[in-house]
Design an enzyme around this catalytic site. Structure first.
Site, short mmCIF file in Angstrom:
data_model
loop_
_atom_site.label_atom_id
_atom_site.label_comp_id
_atom_site.label_asym_id
_atom_site.label_seq_id
_atom_site.Cartn_x
_atom_site.Cartn_y
_atom_site.Cartn_z
N ARG A 237 0.84 -1.19 0.00
CA ARG A 237 0.00 0.00 0.00
C ARG A 237 0.88 1.25 0.00
O ARG A 237 1.86 1.34 0.74
CB ARG A 237 -0.92 0.02 1.24
N GLU A 266 -2.96 7.73 -6.28
CA GLU A 266 -3.06 6.92 -7.50
C GLU A 266 -4.22 7.41 -8.36
O GLU A 266 -5.34 7.47 -7.88
CB GLU A 266 -3.25 5.44 -7.13
N HIS A 286 0.13 -0.19 -10.05
CA HIS A 286 -0.62 -1.05 -9.12
C HIS A 286 -1.02 -2.37 -9.79
O HIS A 286 -2.20 -2.70 -9.91
CB HIS A 286 -1.86 -0.33 -8.60
#
Length: 517
Positions: A237, A266, A286
């Site tokens: 994370r 993000e 990601h």
């Protein structure tokens, strides 16, 4: 209080594999797939659904949860649940579950790929080749053999990373507050405290949730403790590694390079975007769980977990009430009912502001039941249709009373198992003790130190009158008879310290504690 989950209609608000919808519909659950909803659209849609399935795009805020008046369960098709307001869901009595193992292999492989790429500068060399260059010397790498990898977080993903990197001849060390050293050793990981771990590591990878204790875990205070030129990887994370600190460490050479699959913002903006552009950073959008296999697996798993919950088979992956798995089992149902009813009776008898509740389970077979029985007791004390096993502890805390549980093997009564509930109200303790008899019938067997002459069935309308039994029966019972047929009368104790329980077929109006069960 039997626990069940009735799901008629589920909303899938993020893109998941089609098998999720297929499995749910095959088990009689209506499903709507509506992705890329705006906040306003989601708020308008959510009141129509009993269940919600998301990935990471949908932000399940407190506002969304409050709007979901029918919501019973929220499922995350993946591991991280930081896009779901879990305290708000718990307060509303909504179960939150994830698929903890679904993307384990994909995330572990992504981590290992980034470590290998950092060692050999693969992305930079490939980009250079596409520009028509031949920079062999510039992209001189290092072997992984003999290097030390520090793994912070030794759950499923961390252990899989260790297993794979050990095949390169890498020494694995690690830290996890929930994993003891002997357990880590089973995976050839040497457990050590963080302050011991930092200076030993050539590579550091983090595999923890983003919580206050892990936010900025690698930052201004910890980077100076590391080897100069240490490589770091984050596929967990954004925010576990402080991005501003990382940028400074990269520029000073304290950090030799970073493999980042996740970012504080993000898509990346601000410092996150600066890191993406840094020549010593390998950045990915990601992709940790972005494999065909992982997405199929998590979609299948979350659908199956929903179906199992509806069918009362299991509650695997529950984040905010893990004990519910045990509460689903058939043998637990009578004890849940007992806990709920004892809570109602205890609150009725206490007749004052409750400050503390203690639940005690008695009998060897009850050793593992404390959590769900305590939740049931709390629900009974609070009362109301909106209270269930998920939110009873949260609501109890909000109402200002402390709830605890303990266990003793001894019963002290002619029953194999029993439950006692002690309520402190205005500084005075009131204790009621119950058991389950016959085919799952909850009964009251004791009030404070007074044992009832016969077990009191916890059903119907019960009135509790303290005082000499003879006087009570002579003066009070006739009045009860005028208000409703008397089903039974039970007495505990003798003399002025006695208590009489009178069960009537309809509620009565009398100057004594009364409860309808």
């Amino acid at each position: 209080m039997a626990f069940s989950l009735d799901l008629k209609r589920v909303l899938i608000s993020d893109s998941v594999d089609s098998c999720c919808k297929t499995i749910l519909e095959a088990n009689g659950i209506a499903v709507d797939l509506k992705t890329k909803l705006t906040k306003e659209e989601l708020l308008a849609e959510i009141p129509n659904y009993d269940g919600l399935i998301v990935r990471s795009a949908t932000k399940v805020t407190a506002e969304v949860i409050k709007a979901g008046k029918k919501l019973k369960i929220i499922g995350r098709a993946g591991t991280g649940v930081d896009n779901i307001d879990i305290p708000a869901a718990s307060l509303q009595g909504i179960i939150v579950m994830n698929t903890p193992g679904g993307n384990t292999i994909s995330a572990a492989e992504q981590t290992c790929v980034l470590i290998s790429s950092l060692a050999r500068h693969i992305p930079q060399a490939a980009a250079s080749m596409k520009e028509g260059k031949w920079d062999r010397k510039k992209y001189m790498g290092t072997e992984l053999l003999g290097k030390t990898l520090a793994i912070v977080g030794l759950g499923r993903i961390g252990r899989e990373v260790a297993h794979r990197m050990q095949s390169y001849g890498v020494t694995t060390i690690g830290y996890d507050p929930l994993v003891p050293a002997d357990e880590a050793a089973k995976y050839n990981i040497e457990w050590m405290e963080l302050n011991q771990l930092w200076p030993k590591a050539d590579y550091i990878t983090v595999h923890t949730p983003l919580i206050p204790q892990t936010k900025g875990l690698l930052g201004d205070k910890t980077f100076p403790l590391c080897k100069k030129g240490v490589y770091v990887v984050n596929c967990a994370r954004g925010g576990i590694i402080d991005e501003a600190s990382l940028l400074k460490a990269l520029e000073s050479g304290q950090c030799g390079g970073a493999g980042l699959d996740v970012f504080e913002s993000e898509p990346p903006t601000g410092v996150s975007a600066q890191l993406v552009q840094h020549p010593n950073v390998i950045a990915c959008p990601h992709l940790g769980a972005s494999t065909v296999e992982a997405q199929t697996r998590v979609a299948k798993e979350i659908a199956e977990q929903f179906v199992d919950a509806v069918q009362g088979k299991a509650l695997f992956g529950v984040i905010n009430a893990a004990f519910l798995t045990e509460a689903l089992k058939s043998h637990a149902q009578p004890w849940l009912s007992l806990g709920d009813k004892l809570g109602k009776v205890a609150a009725c008898l206490a007749q004052g502001k409750i400050s503390k509740v203690t639940v005690t389970t008695h009998g060897a077979e009850m050793k593992s039941t404390g959590c769900y029985i305590t939740a049931a007791v709390s629900a009974g004390i609070i009362g109301g249709n909106d209270i269930n096993l998920v939110n009873s502890a949260v609501v109890a805390k909000e109402k200002g009373f402390e709830v605890s549980c303990n266990h003793v093997d001894a019963v002290g009564l002619p029953y194999a198992a029993a439950v006692s509930v002690t309520v402190n109200s205005d500084g005075k303790d009131t204790t009621v003790t119950g058991a389950v008899v016959g085919v799952g019938v909850p009964v009251l067997v004791k009030y404070n130190s007074l044992v009832f002459s016969g077990a009191v069935s916890l059903s119907g309308n019960l009135s509790f009158v303290k005082g000499n039994p003879g006087k009570v029966l002579a003066e009070i019972v006739p009045k009860f008879g005028d208000n409703g047929a008397i089903n039974y009368v039970h007495v505990a104790g003798g003399g002025a310290e006695s208590i009489v329980v009178i069960c009537t077929s309809s509620p009565i109006s009398a100057n004594c504690p009364c409860v309808s069960l």
